[in-house]
Scaffold this motif. Structure first.
Motif, short mmCIF file in Angstrom:
data_model
loop_
_atom_site.label_atom_id
_atom_site.label_comp_id
_atom_site.label_asym_id
_atom_site.label_seq_id
_atom_site.Cartn_x
_atom_site.Cartn_y
_atom_site.Cartn_z
N ILE B 105 4.10 -46.64 41.56
CA ILE B 105 4.35 -46.43 42.99
C ILE B 105 3.05 -46.11 43.71
CG2 ILE B 105 5.53 -44.96 44.67
CD1 ILE B 105 7.69 -44.53 42.50
N GLN B 106 2.75 -46.86 44.77
CA GLN B 106 1.53 -46.55 45.51
C GLN B 106 1.85 -45.85 46.84
OE1 GLN B 106 -0.91 -49.81 46.62
NE2 GLN B 106 0.68 -50.91 47.72
N GLN B 107 3.05 -45.99 47.32
CA GLN B 107 3.42 -45.29 48.55
C GLN B 107 4.90 -44.94 48.53
OE1 GLN B 107 1.47 -46.30 52.29
NE2 GLN B 107 3.47 -46.69 53.14
N LEU B 108 5.19 -43.72 48.90
CA LEU B 108 6.58 -43.25 48.93
C LEU B 108 6.84 -42.70 50.33
CD1 LEU B 108 8.24 -41.19 46.14
CD2 LEU B 108 8.57 -40.54 48.50
N ALA B 109 7.91 -43.16 50.97
CA ALA B 109 8.17 -42.72 52.34
C ALA B 109 9.58 -42.17 52.47
CB ALA B 109 7.95 -43.87 53.31
N LEU B 110 9.69 -41.06 53.18
CA LEU B 110 10.99 -40.50 53.54
C LEU B 110 11.11 -40.59 55.06
CD1 LEU B 110 11.25 -37.18 51.50
CD2 LEU B 110 12.40 -39.32 51.06
N GLU B 111 12.23 -41.08 55.53
CA GLU B 111 12.38 -41.29 56.96
C GLU B 111 13.72 -40.73 57.40
OE1 GLU B 111 11.84 -45.19 59.64
OE2 GLU B 111 11.41 -45.39 57.52
N ALA B 156 6.00 -37.21 37.82
CA ALA B 156 5.82 -38.24 36.79
C ALA B 156 4.57 -39.06 37.05
CB ALA B 156 7.05 -39.15 36.76
N ARG B 157 4.29 -39.33 38.34
CA ARG B 157 3.10 -40.11 38.69
C ARG B 157 1.84 -39.35 38.30
NH1 ARG B 157 2.96 -42.44 44.65
NH2 ARG B 157 4.05 -40.57 45.25
N GLN B 158 1.83 -38.04 38.59
CA GLN B 158 0.64 -37.26 38.32
C GLN B 158 0.44 -37.07 36.82
OE1 GLN B 158 0.98 -33.80 40.77
NE2 GLN B 158 0.48 -34.94 42.61
N GLN B 159 1.54 -36.93 36.10
CA GLN B 159 1.41 -36.82 34.64
C GLN B 159 0.89 -38.13 34.06
OE1 GLN B 159 5.19 -35.55 33.19
NE2 GLN B 159 4.93 -33.50 34.05
N GLY B 160 1.36 -39.24 34.64
CA GLY B 160 0.91 -40.57 34.21
C GLY B 160 -0.55 -40.78 34.49
N ALA B 161 -1.02 -40.19 35.61
CA ALA B 161 -2.44 -40.34 35.96
C ALA B 161 -3.31 -39.33 35.23
CB ALA B 161 -2.60 -40.18 37.46
N GLY B 162 -2.69 -38.50 34.40
CA GLY B 162 -3.45 -37.53 33.61
C GLY B 162 -3.96 -36.39 34.45
N ASP B 163 -3.36 -36.17 35.61
CA ASP B 163 -3.81 -35.11 36.49
C ASP B 163 -2.92 -33.88 36.32
OD1 ASP B 163 -4.93 -33.61 38.41
OD2 ASP B 163 -4.03 -34.65 40.10
N GLN B 164 -3.28 -33.06 35.34
CA GLN B 164 -2.48 -31.87 35.08
C GLN B 164 -2.86 -30.73 36.02
OE1 GLN B 164 -0.02 -32.20 33.07
NE2 GLN B 164 -0.63 -34.12 32.14
N GLY B 267 -2.81 -32.41 45.54
CA GLY B 267 -3.27 -33.02 44.29
C GLY B 267 -3.96 -34.34 44.59
N ARG B 268 -3.50 -35.39 43.94
CA ARG B 268 -4.12 -36.70 44.13
C ARG B 268 -3.40 -37.53 45.19
NH1 ARG B 268 -7.46 -37.71 39.78
NH2 ARG B 268 -7.43 -39.93 40.13
N TYR B 269 -2.62 -36.88 46.01
CA TYR B 269 -1.81 -37.60 47.01
C TYR B 269 -2.09 -37.10 48.41
CZ TYR B 269 0.50 -39.42 42.98
OH TYR B 269 0.73 -40.05 41.80
N LEU B 284 0.56 -41.28 49.98
CA LEU B 284 -0.40 -42.30 49.55
C LEU B 284 -1.14 -41.79 48.32
CD1 LEU B 284 -2.28 -44.87 50.41
CD2 LEU B 284 -3.74 -43.10 51.34
N SER B 285 -1.19 -42.61 47.30
CA SER B 285 -1.92 -42.23 46.09
C SER B 285 -3.40 -42.50 46.27
CB SER B 285 -1.37 -43.03 44.90
OG SER B 285 -2.30 -43.01 43.86
#
Lengths: 182, 508
Positions: B105-111, B156-164, B267-269, B284-285
C-alpha cells in the motif's frame, strides 16, 4: 550478496560513449523492409481496385498510384536504413540500446531496475529468426526497454543474464551475448 | 476486542453504504452526461417528444433498477483482514476477490462526506504502486472499524519495512497547518478557475440565448439601460463580474477541500487531514515517494503562493484529483522549501538553476512558426478570407516571446544526490527528486541537435519521465553517466562533474 562492481573506478565515472555497441542482427533490416512493404500492400490494392468513376475525385487514382509508388519504397527504405543502425550493449550493471535515424535514441536501463523480462516474436519475425526482448520496470512504459532485432539465442542469453542480476545470483561471466548477433 | 471489531472476521459494509453507492452512481451518471445532453439542447427535445409523465415513469424504473443492482452489490461485498493481507470480495455478475498485502500500500485514505457524519461511517480507499485507479475502496464502513483497519495495516506496513522504531502509535509530529489567509490565497491562485470556466463553457451559449430572448420579450429595466447603450463599459463590467464570481467559487472550493488542513508525520508516514463537509485523511509512505513538485500557477506567481504535489508510483496524475495526489496547499516560498526538505531528506533547495542551451528557444520558435503558419495558410486558403492572414501574422509575432518565456523558465540544477528541474510558461513547476529514484535514462538527439552538439536527456522515475531538453552533448552524457553511477552503485559519486555545474552554464 555484496555489491560487486570491479570495473568501476570511483575517481572516474564510467562513460557511456566508451561502450562499444553491437549491431543487431542483419536479418532485422530485411525484416523491417518486408514488414513495411507488406504494410503498404492494402493501400495499393484498394487504389488498384477503385473504379474510375465514383464518389471520389477522378484524379485520385491518377495521383494516388504514383504517390504510393514513391512513398512506399521510400518509407521502407528508411526503415531498412534505420534498422541497420540499431545497436545494443551490455555492461555489468546496465543494458544499452540505440535506435532511430533522424532522432537517435540511446536508452540505458539499469539491470537492478528490471522487474520482469519477456521475449516476443511475431510470425514474420520468426520467419527471419528474430526475437524481441522486453524488459519491464516499475517506471511504466517510458521506463521499459524493448530490444528488437536480436536472434533467439542472443535473446535467451541476455534474458538469462538479466534474470541472474534480478535474482542477485552469481554473475554469468560465461555469457557473451555480443558473439551471437547473427 | 472481537473479531468483528478489528476486521479479522468477514465484514459487510454499513447498510448506509447502499445509499452512498446509489447517490454516487446517480451523480456520476449526471456528471458524465449532463453537459452533452443540455449543451446540445437534446434534453428539451427529448422531454417534448416523450412527455413528462412517461419521463417520470422511465426515471422511476431506472431508479428501481439502480436500487436493485446496488442492493445486490451490497450483498455480495465483504472484506476481512488476514494478518497483513486485506481481502475484498465483490462483483455483480462476476465475483472477484482482491488481495492486497499491507506492504504494497502506498496511500491510504479515509473520507467522511458531511451526510455520512450522523451515521458515523467513512469511506476507506487504498492505492498500490502501478495502479491507475484506486485499487480497493470500502464505500461506507463504521469509523471505529476503519480506524482499526487503518491502524493494523499501518502497523503491518511498518513491520514489513523493518521500521520498529516508529510504531503506529507514535505521537504524530505536526509539520504544517494551513491558516485562513493562506487557504484563501490558495483558492485565488488555484487553476480551478480555468477548469470551472471550461466546465460551464457548454452552458454559456444556451444561457446567453435564453437571456437575450427574455430581454427582447420584456420591458427594458431602466437602471440597466445606460449599460446597454454603452457596450465599451458593459462588456468589461460583465467579464469582471464573471471573473469575480469564478474567483469566489474557486476560493469556496478551496475552503471546502482544504479547510483545517493539517500535515503530520508519524514514523515513516505522512498524514494529511482536511475538508469542511467531506473530511478526508490521506496517508503517504515516505518509501514510496518518488518526487516532489513545487507548483506555482500564473496567479500564484503574482501572489507568491506555492503548493506541493508528492508523486508516488504509478505515473503522473492530474494535479488535484480527489483521493489520488498528495497535495500540500497554501504555501509561501520558505515553507515550500522547508517541507520539500522534510519530504526529501538531504535535498538542498537551489536558486542558481542553469538554463538549457539557448538554441532551444530558436527551435521552439521555429516549431511554433511552422505549425501556426501552415495552419493559418490552410485556413486562409480554405475560407478565402484575408482576416486569417492578419490573425496568423499576430500569432506569429507572439511565437518568439512565448519561446523566450518557455526557455527562460526551463532550468535545472544538480545537488549532491538530487536533481531539480523547473519548467513552465506563465505558471511554473519545479520537480525535485533523489537521483537514486531514476529507473531508466534516455539520451535523444535529432538531426538538428546533432549538428549543434546538443542532446535531450529523459530520466524516468516510477512516477513518470522528467525531461531535460537541449543540454550540451558533453553535459548530457556526463549527467547520464553520473545518474547511472548513483543508481547502480547506490553510492555517491566522488563529485558532481564540472561540466554539469552552474558555472558551466551554456554559451553557444
Amino acid at each position: 550478496m555484496p555489491f560487486s562492481n570491479a570495473r568501476l573506478d570511483p575517481a572516474r565515472l564510467p562513460r557511456l560513449e566508451e561502450l562499444p555497441l553491437t549491431g543487431v542482427s542483419r536479418a532485422y533490416a530485411r525484416y523491417r523492409l518486408a514488414h513495411s512493404l507488406l504494410g503498404w500492400i492494402p493501400a495499393l490494392v484498394v487504389l488498384a481496385m477503385l473504379p474510375p468513376h465514383g464518389p471520389w475525385p477522378d484524379w485520385l487514382p491518377l495521383v494516388g498510384a504514383p504517390l504510393l509508388a514513391v512513398l512506399g519504397p521510400l518509407h521502407s527504405g528508411l526503415n531498412w536504413v534505420e534498422a541497420r543502425g540499431r545497436a545494443y550493449g551490455l555492461r555489468e550493471h546496465d543494458l544499452v540500446y540505440r535506435s532511430g535515424l533522424l532522432v537517435r535514441r540511446t536508452r540505458i536501463l539499469p539491470l537492478s531496475r528490471v522487474q520482469h523480462v519477456e521475449t516476443v516474436s511475431g510470425p514474420l519475425e520468426r520467419l527471419f529468426g528474430l526475437v524481441r526482448l522486453n524488459c519491464f520496470t516499475a517506471g511504466g512504459s517510458s521506463g521499459d526497454l524493448q530490444l528488437a532485432g536480436i536472434t533467439s539465442e542472443t535473446a535467451a542469453d541476455l534474458r538469462d543474464y538479466v534474470l541472474s542480476r534480478i535474482r542477485g545470483g552469481p554473475d554469468r561471466e560465461d555469457i557473451d551475448p555480443h558473439d551471437r548477433s547473427g | 476486542m472481537t473479531e468483528a471489531d478489528n476486521g479479522t472476521a468477514w465484514q459487510r459494509l454499513s447498510p448506509w453504504a447502499v445509499l452512498f453507492l446509489l447517490v454516487r452512481g446517480i451523480v456520476d451518471f449526471i456528471r458524465q452526461n449532463l453537459p452533452v445532453v443540455i449543451g446540445a439542447g437534446a434534453w428539451v427535445a427529448f422531454v417534448e417528444r416523450v412527455g413528462m409523465q412517461q419521463l417520470l415513469a422511465i426515471g422511476a424504473t431506472l431508479l428501481a433498477l439502480a436500487l436493485s443492482l446496488t442492493l445486490l452489490y451490497y450483498r455480495r461485498f465483504r472484506f476481512r483482514l488476514d494478518d497483513d493481507v486485506l481481502r475484498v470480495q465483490k462483483g455483480l455478475i462476476r465475483q472477484v476477490e482482491v488481495r492486497i498485502r499491507a506492504q504494497r500500500i502506498q496511500q491510504l485514505a479515509l473520507e467522511q462526506p458531511a451526510w455520512m457524519r450522523p451515521f458515523d461511517i467513512v469511506r476507506l480507499s487504498l492505492d498500490t504502486p502501478g495502479g491507475v485507479t484506486t485499487e480497493v475502496e470500502l464505500p461506507g464502513i463504521r469509523r471505529s472499524l476503519a480506524e482499526e483497519l487503518s491502524k493494523r495495516l499501518d502497523s503491518a506496513r511498518q513491520q514489513g519495512a523493518g521500521d520498529q522504531s516508529a510504531p503506529a502509535s507514535t505521537k504524530p509530529d505536526t509539520l504544517f497547518r494551513i491558516t485562513p489567509v493562506a487557504l484563501t490565497l490558495h483558492g485565488l491562485s488555484s487553476n480551478a478557475v480555468y477548469l470551472l470556466l471550461a466546465a460551464i463553457g457548454p452552458f454559456l451559449r444556451p444561457l446567453e440565448g435564453r437571456i437575450r430572448e427574455r430581454l427582447e420579450r420584456e420591458e427594458p429595466v431602466p437602471w440597466l439601460q445606460p449599460l446597454a447603450d454603452t457596450p465599451w463599459l458593459s462588456v468589461p463590467l460583465l467579464l469582471g463580474a464573471l471573473l469575480l464570481a469564478l474567483m469566489m467559487v474557486s476560493v469556496g472550493a478551496a475552503w471546502l477541500r482544504y479547510f483545517r488542513y493539517t500535515l503530520t508525520r508519524q514514523g515513516r508516514y505522512y498524514v494529511q487531514r482536511s475538508g469542511l463537509l467531506n473530511r478526508r485523511q490521506q496517508t503517504l509512505s515516505a518509501d514510496r515517494l518518488q518526487a516532489v513538485e513545487q507548483v506555482q500557477t500564473m496567479l500564484g506567481r503574482l501572489l507568491g503562493r506555492y503548493h506541493l504535489v508528492c508523486r508516488q508510483y504509478g505515473g503522473p496524475q492530474p494535479a488535484d484529483q480527489a483521493g489520488r495526489s498528495f497535495l500540500v496547499p497554501g504555501l509561501d516560498r520558505g515553507t515550500a522549501n522547508r517541507l520539500s526538505v522534510l519530504f526529501l531528506p538531504g535535498l538542498e533547495p537551489r536558486e542558481d538553476l542553469q538554463p538549457v542551451h539557448r538554441a532551444y528557444r530558436r527551435a521552439l520558435a521555429l516549431r511554433y512558426t511552422a505549425v501556426i503558419g501552415l495552419t493559418g495558410l490552410a485556413l486562409a486558403v480554405w475560407q478565402g478570407s484575408g482576416w486569417w492572414f492578419l490573425l496568423t501574422g499576430g500569432a506569429l509575432a507572439a511565437t518568439w516571446p512565448v519561446a523566450h518565456l518557455r526557455w527562460r523558465l526551463l532550468a535545472w540544477a544538480v545537488g549532491r544526490d538530487h536533481l531539480i528541474v523547473r519548467r513552465g510558461l506563465l505558471g511554473q513547476r519545479t520537480t525535485l527528486f533523489p537521483v537514486e529514484r531514476v529507473h531508466a535514462v534516455q539520451l535523444r538527439q535529432s538531426w538538428f541537435q546533432r549538428r549543434l552538439t546538443v542532446a535531450t536527456v529523459q530520466l524516468t522515475l516510477a512516477s513518470g519521465p522528467v525531461l531535460l531538453p537541449w543540454l550540451r552533448e558533453s553535459q548530457a552524457r556526463a549527467l547520464a553517466d553520473w545518474v547511472l553511477y548513483r543508481v547502480e552503485t547506490r553510492e555517491l559519486p566522488p563529485a558532481v562533474p564540472g561540466t554539469m555545474t552552474a558555472g558551466a552554464a551554456e554559451t553557444p
